[in-house]
Design a protein around this motif. Structure first.
Motif, PDB file in Angstrom:
ATOM      1  N   THR A   1      -2.326  10.564  10.010  1.00  0.00           N
ATOM      2  CA  THR A   1      -3.502  10.508  10.888  1.00  0.00           C
ATOM      3  C   THR A   1      -4.482   9.458  10.391  1.00  0.00           C
ATOM      4  O   THR A   1      -4.461   9.063   9.221  1.00  0.00           O
ATOM      5  CB  THR A   1      -4.238  11.863  10.944  1.00  0.00           C
ATOM      6  N   LEU A   2      -5.353   9.032  11.297  1.00  0.00           N
ATOM      7  CA  LEU A   2      -6.409   8.099  10.934  1.00  0.00           C
ATOM      8  C   LEU A   2      -7.672   8.469  11.697  1.00  0.00           C
ATOM      9  O   LEU A   2      -7.623   8.783  12.885  1.00  0.00           O
ATOM     10  CB  LEU A   2      -6.030   6.657  11.257  1.00  0.00           C
TER      11      LEU A   2
ATOM     12  N   HIS B   1       0.841  -1.204   0.000  1.00  0.00           N
ATOM     13  CA  HIS B   1       0.000   0.000   0.000  1.00  0.00           C
ATOM     14  C   HIS B   1       0.877   1.255   0.000  1.00  0.00           C
ATOM     15  O   HIS B   1       1.817   1.367   0.795  1.00  0.00           O
ATOM     16  CB  HIS B   1      -0.914   0.020   1.218  1.00  0.00           C
ATOM     17  N   PRO B   2       0.598   2.210  -0.879  1.00  0.00           N
ATOM     18  CA  PRO B   2       1.442   3.415  -0.983  1.00  0.00           C
ATOM     19  C   PRO B   2       1.511   4.248   0.291  1.00  0.00           C
ATOM     20  O   PRO B   2       2.472   4.988   0.490  1.00  0.00           O
ATOM     21  CB  PRO B   2       0.790   4.201  -2.128  1.00  0.00           C
ATOM     22  N   ALA B   3       0.530   4.133   1.168  1.00  0.00           N
ATOM     23  CA  ALA B   3       0.546   4.918   2.409  1.00  0.00           C
ATOM     24  C   ALA B   3       1.733   4.551   3.288  1.00  0.00           C
ATOM     25  O   ALA B   3       2.250   5.387   4.031  1.00  0.00           O
ATOM     26  CB  ALA B   3      -0.756   4.708   3.181  1.00  0.00           C
ATOM     27  N   LEU B   4       2.181   3.307   3.199  1.00  0.00           N
ATOM     28  CA  LEU B   4       3.318   2.873   4.012  1.00  0.00           C
ATOM     29  C   LEU B   4       4.603   3.544   3.547  1.00  0.00           C
ATOM     30  O   LEU B   4       5.481   3.853   4.354  1.00  0.00           O
ATOM     31  CB  LEU B   4       3.455   1.350   3.951  1.00  0.00           C
TER      32      LEU B   4
ATOM     33  N   THR C   1      -4.736   9.642   6.322  1.00  0.00           N
ATOM     34  CA  THR C   1      -3.991  10.732   5.689  1.00  0.00           C
ATOM     35  C   THR C   1      -2.500  10.484   5.879  1.00  0.00           C
ATOM     36  O   THR C   1      -2.058  10.154   6.982  1.00  0.00           O
ATOM     37  CB  THR C   1      -4.369  12.094   6.301  1.00  0.00           C
ATOM     38  N   THR C   2      -1.749  10.632   4.800  1.00  0.00           N
ATOM     39  CA  THR C   2      -0.313  10.381   4.864  1.00  0.00           C
ATOM     40  C   THR C   2       0.458  11.673   5.120  1.00  0.00           C
ATOM     41  O   THR C   2      -0.097  12.770   5.099  1.00  0.00           O
ATOM     42  CB  THR C   2       0.188   9.754   3.550  1.00  0.00           C
ATOM     43  N   GLU C   3       1.745  11.532   5.332  1.00  0.00           N
ATOM     44  CA  GLU C   3       2.605  12.684   5.594  1.00  0.00           C
ATOM     45  C   GLU C   3       2.777  13.560   4.356  1.00  0.00           C
ATOM     46  O   GLU C   3       3.221  14.702   4.457  1.00  0.00           O
ATOM     47  CB  GLU C   3       3.967  12.201   6.094  1.00  0.00           C
TER      48      GLU C   3
END
Length: 248
Positions: A84-85, A75-78, A120-122
């Motif tokens: 945040t979640l 998963h690209p979020a990693l 939400t990613t960095e």
């Protein structure tokens, strides 16, 4: 206030002297450690995968039908970093889900494409986390709201999003719609090949555009334009003619 000494501190390390019980020598417990011993997930769960918008999610399917929804390793979020979640997905807050009794009555009924949470990613990218399967929401992992990095640190442990319970009669169909581990690996391989092909095509297109732009520049050979060498020769010829005229 002085720290209290830990009475078990002496037992935290392996003793060099031989241990014995009832006069019989006993090997240290660390001798039986197996680094390759299957994890809890390997022993009790089957890994399945759900793909949505080119992002993969993992469904850990237990033999008792309990399903844990997680991020798949690809998963690209990693890679972007989890920031945040939230389980408040706009029209409903999944964290307000309440179930009662063994039948988990009162739980929200979710479809595979129902939004379970917002991540939400960095980098500022927001992902709508899907439920991945059709089933009843048993609980959400509320700890992720305060510690979203658990998604990166323990993706197959404390980093799960939620627990869902599908109906018995739907289990076979649910598994058929998900990717197995082998199919997921094939999906990754195919995606990588497509990405590589796309990059190569883009590179070739840029090179062609660059060559075309160079050909269209003034002073380049062809298309009625004079080359730099021809221009210099013309100026030299004019200069020689002027000198010849003056000498007459």
């Amino acid at each position: 206030m002085a720290a209290t000494a830990d009475p078990l501190e002496a037992f935290y390390f392996e003793h060099e002297e031989q241990q014995s019980i009832c006069g019989q020598p006993v090997s240290p417990i660390t001798d039986g450690f197996d680094a390759n011993y299957p994890s809890v997930v390997d022993r009790f769960f089957t890994r399945y995968y759900y793909i949505r918008a080119n992002a993969a999610y993992q469904v850990l399917y237990h033999s008792n039908r309990i399903c844990l929804i997680c991020l798949a390793p690809s998963h690209p979020a990693l890679a972007q970093g989890v920031s945040t979640l939230s389980f408040d997905v706009g029209n409903v807050d999944r964290s307000q889900n309440v179930v009662k009794g063994k039948g988990k009555k009162g739980g929200m009924i979710l479809q595979a494409d129902s939004t379970l949470a917002l991540l939400t990613t960095e980098t500022g990218q927001t992902y709508k986390i899907p439920s991945c399967i059709r089933g009843k929401l048993v609980e959400v992992n509320a700890a992720l709201v305060a510690e979203p990095k658990l998604l990166e640190q323990l993706p197959e442990g404390a980093g799960y999003f939620a627990i869902l319970l599908p109906k018995i009669e739907n289990c076979d169909l649910i598994r058929e719609k998900l990717l197995t581990q082998e199919q997921y690996e094939e999906y990754l391989k195919t995606s990588h090949e497509q990405d590589t092909e796309h990059l190569e095509t883009s590179k070739e297109q840029k090179e062609e555009e660059h060559m075309k732009a160079n050909k269209e520049e003034p002073g380049h050979h062809g298309h009625g334009h004079s080359s730099p060498t021809a221009a210099k020769l013309y100026k030299f010829t004019v200069k020689v003619l002027k000198i010849a005229v003056k000498s007459l």
